[in-house]
Enzyme design. Structure first.
Site, PDB file in Angstrom:
ATOM      1  N   GLU A 168      11.257  -6.701  -0.900  1.00  0.00           N
ATOM      2  CA  GLU A 168      10.821  -8.081  -1.126  1.00  0.00           C
ATOM      3  C   GLU A 168       9.303  -8.111  -1.192  1.00  0.00           C
ATOM      4  O   GLU A 168       8.636  -7.285  -0.576  1.00  0.00           O
ATOM      5  CB  GLU A 168      11.262  -9.004   0.021  1.00  0.00           C
ATOM      6  CG  GLU A 168      12.750  -9.182   0.158  1.00  0.00           C
ATOM      7  CD  GLU A 168      13.082 -10.094   1.325  1.00  0.00           C
ATOM      8  OE1 GLU A 168      12.722 -11.298   1.264  1.00  0.00           O
ATOM      9  OE2 GLU A 168      13.683  -9.604   2.290  1.00  0.00           O
ATOM     10  N   GLU A 173       4.319  -2.168  -6.119  1.00  0.00           N
ATOM     11  CA  GLU A 173       5.123  -2.824  -5.093  1.00  0.00           C
ATOM     12  C   GLU A 173       5.331  -4.312  -5.323  1.00  0.00           C
ATOM     13  O   GLU A 173       6.311  -4.870  -4.839  1.00  0.00           O
ATOM     14  CB  GLU A 173       4.498  -2.606  -3.710  1.00  0.00           C
ATOM     15  CG  GLU A 173       4.572  -1.167  -3.267  1.00  0.00           C
ATOM     16  CD  GLU A 173       4.083  -0.946  -1.858  1.00  0.00           C
ATOM     17  OE1 GLU A 173       3.592  -1.901  -1.218  1.00  0.00           O
ATOM     18  OE2 GLU A 173       4.190   0.194  -1.386  1.00  0.00           O
ATOM     19  N   GLU A 232      -0.877   0.877  -6.211  1.00  0.00           N
ATOM     20  CA  GLU A 232       0.158   0.576  -5.214  1.00  0.00           C
ATOM     21  C   GLU A 232       0.536  -0.906  -5.208  1.00  0.00           C
ATOM     22  O   GLU A 232       1.711  -1.241  -5.132  1.00  0.00           O
ATOM     23  CB  GLU A 232      -0.290   1.024  -3.820  1.00  0.00           C
ATOM     24  CG  GLU A 232      -0.203   2.516  -3.593  1.00  0.00           C
ATOM     25  CD  GLU A 232       1.220   3.036  -3.477  1.00  0.00           C
ATOM     26  OE1 GLU A 232       2.168   2.243  -3.284  1.00  0.00           O
ATOM     27  OE2 GLU A 232       1.389   4.267  -3.576  1.00  0.00           O
ATOM     28  N   GLY A 271       0.825  -1.203   0.000  1.00  0.00           N
ATOM     29  CA  GLY A 271       0.000   0.000   0.000  1.00  0.00           C
ATOM     30  C   GLY A 271       0.853   1.242   0.000  1.00  0.00           C
ATOM     31  O   GLY A 271       2.077   1.182  -0.009  1.00  0.00           O
TER      32      GLY A 271
END
Length: 146
Positions: free
Chosen positions: A110, A59, A55, A39
């Site tokens: 990660e 990510e 997001e 997020g």
């Protein structure tokens, strides 16, 4: 100085007979090095759902569909003297994975699918109690969604 509106995504899946949740290790302050739900901040002109989808993709490389909101809460981080360093207003959303390939992207060092049992029962990934509560609520709501 104002609170920063943000989103969190609880992405769940069943894989090889176990329930899993999508997690990222934060690459930047605040909370660099810690594990959390994917997020980030909502950009001007974006809806909460649009920000959530963006997001997660940035990510983790995954495409998601937003199902419904789970919870709204504040994160207020203070320095040793009590001054506010960060204030986020977060809307956590239940999401369903739709495609893409898992990889760590912007703001994440990660990205993993983690066993919900390991996260919630054994404390793996050392998530905050609030994050664990949100995951539990998402699991309750996701029953029957397929």
């Amino acid at each position: 100085m104002r609170p920063i509106p943000g989103v969190g995504a609880v992405v769940l899946r069943e894989h090889d007979g176990r329930s899993e949740v999508l997690l990222v290790r934060r690459a930047r302050a605040p909370l660099a090095g810690t594990w959390s739900l994917p997020g980030g901040a909502i950009e001007l002109g974006e809806t909460v759902a649009e920000a959530c989808v963006r997001e997660v993709c940035e990510e983790t490389g995954l495409e998601v569909a937003v199902v419904e909101p789970i919870e709204t809460f504040d994160i207020i981080l203070r320095d040793a003297g009590g001054a506010v360093q960060y204030h986020y207003l977060i809307v956590d959303m239940l999401c369903a994975a739709q495609g893409g390939e898992l990889r760590a992207g912007e703001d994440a060092s990660e990205a993993v699918w983690a066993s919900t049992e390991g996260v919630l029962e054994r404390g793996e990934f050392a998530l905050t109690e609030r994050a664990c509560t949100v995951i539990r609520r998402a699991m309750q709501r996701s029953v029957g969604l397929g």
